[in-house]
Scaffold this active site. Structure first.
Site, PDB file in Angstrom:
ATOM      1  N   ALA A   1     -19.791  11.914   3.718  1.00  0.00           N
ATOM      2  CA  ALA A   1     -19.393  13.163   3.512  1.00  0.00           C
ATOM      3  C   ALA A   1     -19.381  13.082   1.874  1.00  0.00           C
ATOM      4  CB  ALA A   1     -18.268  13.874   4.645  1.00  0.00           C
ATOM      5  N   GLY A  16     -21.167  14.893  -0.004  1.00  0.00           N
ATOM      6  CA  GLY A  16     -21.594  16.254  -0.215  1.00  0.00           C
ATOM      7  C   GLY A  16     -23.306  16.643  -0.231  1.00  0.00           C
ATOM      8  N   VAL A  17     -23.803  18.090  -0.464  1.00  0.00           N
ATOM      9  CA  VAL A  17     -24.806  18.044  -0.088  1.00  0.00           C
ATOM     10  C   VAL A  17     -25.428  19.056  -1.107  1.00  0.00           C
ATOM     11  CG1 VAL A  17     -24.939  18.826   2.064  1.00  0.00           C
ATOM     12  CG2 VAL A  17     -23.987  20.913   0.716  1.00  0.00           C
ATOM     13  N   ASP A  51     -28.301  28.240   0.516  1.00  0.00           N
ATOM     14  CA  ASP A  51     -27.787  27.729   0.281  1.00  0.00           C
ATOM     15  C   ASP A  51     -28.433  27.158  -0.909  1.00  0.00           C
ATOM     16  OD1 ASP A  51     -25.694  26.957   2.487  1.00  0.00           O
ATOM     17  OD2 ASP A  51     -27.013  24.638   2.661  1.00  0.00           O
ATOM     18  N   ALA A  63     -22.672  29.183   6.221  1.00  0.00           N
ATOM     19  CA  ALA A  63     -23.393  29.881   7.519  1.00  0.00           C
ATOM     20  C   ALA A  63     -23.057  31.562   7.371  1.00  0.00           C
ATOM     21  CB  ALA A  63     -23.454  29.148   9.293  1.00  0.00           C
ATOM     22  N   HIS A  99       3.871  39.364  20.078  1.00  0.00           N
ATOM     23  CA  HIS A  99       5.508  38.588  19.693  1.00  0.00           C
ATOM     24  C   HIS A  99       4.909  38.118  21.466  1.00  0.00           C
ATOM     25  CE1 HIS A  99       8.191  35.346  19.528  1.00  0.00           C
ATOM     26  NE2 HIS A  99       9.162  36.270  20.470  1.00  0.00           N
TER      27      HIS A  99
HETATM   28  C1  FAD Z   1     -22.889  18.594   8.518  1.00  0.00           C
HETATM   29  C2  FAD Z   1     -23.089  20.067   8.685  1.00  0.00           C
HETATM   30  C3  FAD Z   1     -22.122  20.738   9.046  1.00  0.00           C
HETATM   31  C4  FAD Z   1     -21.892  22.381   8.623  1.00  0.00           C
HETATM   32  N1  FAD Z   1     -20.994  23.054   9.070  1.00  0.00           N
HETATM   33  C5  FAD Z   1     -20.993  24.397   8.443  1.00  0.00           C
HETATM   34  C6  FAD Z   1     -20.188  24.778   9.325  1.00  0.00           C
HETATM   35  O1  FAD Z   1     -18.469  24.567  10.417  1.00  0.00           O
HETATM   36  N2  FAD Z   1     -19.308  26.217   9.215  1.00  0.00           N
HETATM   37  C7  FAD Z   1     -20.401  27.129   8.178  1.00  0.00           C
HETATM   38  O2  FAD Z   1     -20.562  28.376   7.816  1.00  0.00           O
HETATM   39  N3  FAD Z   1     -21.689  25.812   7.478  1.00  0.00           N
HETATM   40  C8  FAD Z   1     -21.272  25.024   7.824  1.00  0.00           C
HETATM   41  N4  FAD Z   1     -22.703  23.990   7.537  1.00  0.00           N
HETATM   42  C9  FAD Z   1     -23.309  25.072   6.229  1.00  0.00           C
HETATM   43  C10 FAD Z   1     -24.678  25.700   6.952  1.00  0.00           C
HETATM   44  O3  FAD Z   1     -25.235  25.407   7.646  1.00  0.00           O
HETATM   45  C11 FAD Z   1     -25.787  26.264   5.889  1.00  0.00           C
HETATM   46  O4  FAD Z   1     -24.924  26.393   5.090  1.00  0.00           O
HETATM   47  C12 FAD Z   1     -26.498  27.311   6.518  1.00  0.00           C
HETATM   48  O5  FAD Z   1     -27.342  26.276   7.274  1.00  0.00           O
HETATM   49  C13 FAD Z   1     -27.127  27.611   5.143  1.00  0.00           C
HETATM   50  O6  FAD Z   1     -28.977  28.350   5.398  1.00  0.00           O
HETATM   51  P1  FAD Z   1     -29.777  28.416   5.157  1.00  0.00           P
HETATM   52  O7  FAD Z   1     -30.322  29.426   5.741  1.00  0.00           O
HETATM   53  O8  FAD Z   1     -29.503  28.536   3.772  1.00  0.00           O
HETATM   54  O9  FAD Z   1     -30.340  26.729   4.628  1.00  0.00           O
HETATM   55  P2  FAD Z   1     -31.015  26.543   6.489  1.00  0.00           P
HETATM   56  O10 FAD Z   1     -29.677  26.379   7.997  1.00  0.00           O
HETATM   57  O11 FAD Z   1     -30.553  24.503   6.052  1.00  0.00           O
HETATM   58  O12 FAD Z   1     -32.140  26.896   6.881  1.00  0.00           O
HETATM   59  C14 FAD Z   1     -33.196  25.990   5.376  1.00  0.00           C
HETATM   60  C15 FAD Z   1     -34.341  26.036   6.836  1.00  0.00           C
HETATM   61  O13 FAD Z   1     -35.276  25.984   6.172  1.00  0.00           O
HETATM   62  C16 FAD Z   1     -36.644  25.220   6.069  1.00  0.00           C
HETATM   63  N5  FAD Z   1     -37.242  23.990   5.825  1.00  0.00           N
HETATM   64  C17 FAD Z   1     -36.855  23.338   3.901  1.00  0.00           C
HETATM   65  N6  FAD Z   1     -37.631  23.105   3.548  1.00  0.00           N
HETATM   66  C18 FAD Z   1     -38.904  24.240   4.175  1.00  0.00           C
HETATM   67  C19 FAD Z   1     -40.485  24.390   3.507  1.00  0.00           C
HETATM   68  N7  FAD Z   1     -41.204  23.355   2.540  1.00  0.00           N
HETATM   69  N8  FAD Z   1     -41.240  24.964   4.147  1.00  0.00           N
HETATM   70  C20 FAD Z   1     -40.763  25.505   5.432  1.00  0.00           C
HETATM   71  N9  FAD Z   1     -39.223  25.389   5.600  1.00  0.00           N
HETATM   72  C21 FAD Z   1     -38.592  24.659   4.810  1.00  0.00           C
HETATM   73  C22 FAD Z   1     -35.570  24.079   7.076  1.00  0.00           C
HETATM   74  O14 FAD Z   1     -35.992  22.938   7.866  1.00  0.00           O
HETATM   75  C23 FAD Z   1     -34.844  24.597   7.411  1.00  0.00           C
HETATM   76  O15 FAD Z   1     -35.044  25.534   8.571  1.00  0.00           O
HETATM   77  C24 FAD Z   1     -22.795  22.634   7.617  1.00  0.00           C
HETATM   78  C25 FAD Z   1     -23.629  21.978   7.203  1.00  0.00           C
HETATM   79  C26 FAD Z   1     -23.678  20.704   7.421  1.00  0.00           C
HETATM   80  C27 FAD Z   1     -24.784  19.994   6.598  1.00  0.00           C
END
Ligand code: FAD
Length: 233
Positions: A37, A39-40, A79, A87, A212
């Site tokens: 794990a 980082g991302v 993100d 999320a 309580h």
């Molecule tokens: C293992 C793991 C566990 C996690 N657990 C939690 C948790 O418990 N609680 C929490 O709050 N957060 C958690 N997170 C973080 C959370 O998943 C993210 O912060 C959240 O999903 C971000 O949302 P987003 O819409 O920015 O990106 P994403 O949910 O990643 O959505 C981006 C979308 O864009 C699509 N995409 C990418 N490039 C392209 C392209 N060129 N054309 C078209 N589509 C594209 C991808 O396929 C994806 O569907 C976790 C993350 C991971 C990896």
């Protein structure tokens, strides 16, 4: 193991042998599986950002408080922008962004009131300032702590590990931050988020009668501890 690094993982046998370099020398850990794990990073490559001229900085898309990028008509949330990569943050940003586009008047997101939760056992949850960050920001503090070992519900549930720590601004009583470890704290943190949103003071929390026996009583008790009014410690 802090100040240590994984040097190699041998998966040739039945399990895994991990070589870890520590301050006191190499150690070998034997285990069934290895979970990495590390980082991302935001996935902003090959989207054509360069062609549109959308500005990026340190691997993230640069946006204003309503998620406008540097190019009119392009928006970014989640993100791939700064702020916590969570999320609930992505969801809140998306709603604010679309409300603004639709001509509503949303408030910008308060990134200092985002709960962070770790779903381990016991759970960990926090929001707002840490004690260190609040001191660095120049606040005089009142700090209260209540251990779950003193909670009736925690005893009955066999979950006495952990505590609630609350940090208040000594001058106005504002609840600056909360840090909790224990069973159900990822649920309990929502009370703190609402309290902070409403700029609730320490005494308002003390005077809000909690049921309580519950784990959530620890929040009221921690507030009472900060003000020297705790009875059950
Ligand atoms: C293992 C793991 C566990 C996690 N657990 C939690 C948790 O418990 N609680 C929490 O709050 N957060 C958690 N997170 C973080 C959370 O998943 C993210 O912060 C959240 O999903 C971000 O949302 P987003 O819409 O920015 O990106 P994403 O949910 O990643 O959505 C981006 C979308 O864009 C699509 N995409 C990418 N490039 C392209 C392209 N060129 N054309 C078209 N589509 C594209 C991808 O396929 C994806 O569907 C976790 C993350 C991971 C990896």
């Amino acid at each position: 193991m802090t100040s240590s690094s994984v040097e190699s993982v041998d998966t040739s046998g039945a399990g895994c042998k991990v070589q870890v370099k520590t301050a006191s020398g190499m150690q070998t850990l034997e285990c069934d599986i290895v979970l990495s794990a590390a980082g991302v990073v935001a996935n902003i490559e090959n989207l054509g950002l360069e062609e549109t001229g959308i500005k990026t900085e340190k691997g993230k898309v640069v946006v204003d408080e309503f998620y406008n990028t540097s190019v009119k008509g392009y928006f970014a949330i989640g993100d791939i922008v700064g702020g916590q990569a969570l999320a609930h943050v992505a969801s809140a940003e998306g709603i604010i962004c679309v409300e603004k586009i639709a001509g509503h008047k949303p408030e910008p997101l308060d990134y200092n009131n985002i709960p962070g939760c770790t779903y381990c056992s016991p759970e960990i949850a926090s929001v707002g300032y840490t004690e260190k960050a609040a001191k660095a920001a120049g606040y005089e503090l009142k700090i209260g702590k209540f251990p779950f070992s003193a909670s009736g519900k925690a005893s009955a549930a066999g979950a006495k590990d952990g505590f609630v720590k609350l940090i208040f601004d000594a001058k106005y009583g504002e609840l600056l931050g909360a840090h909790m470890i224990g069973a159900n704290v990822t649920e309990m943190i929502a009370e703190i988020v609402v309290a902070r949103k409403l700029e609730t003071t320490g005494h308002e929390i003390i005077k809000s009668v909690h049921p309580h026996p519950t784990m959530s009583e620890a929040i009221m008790e921690a507030a009472a501890d900060a003000y020297g009014e705790v009875i059950h410690l």
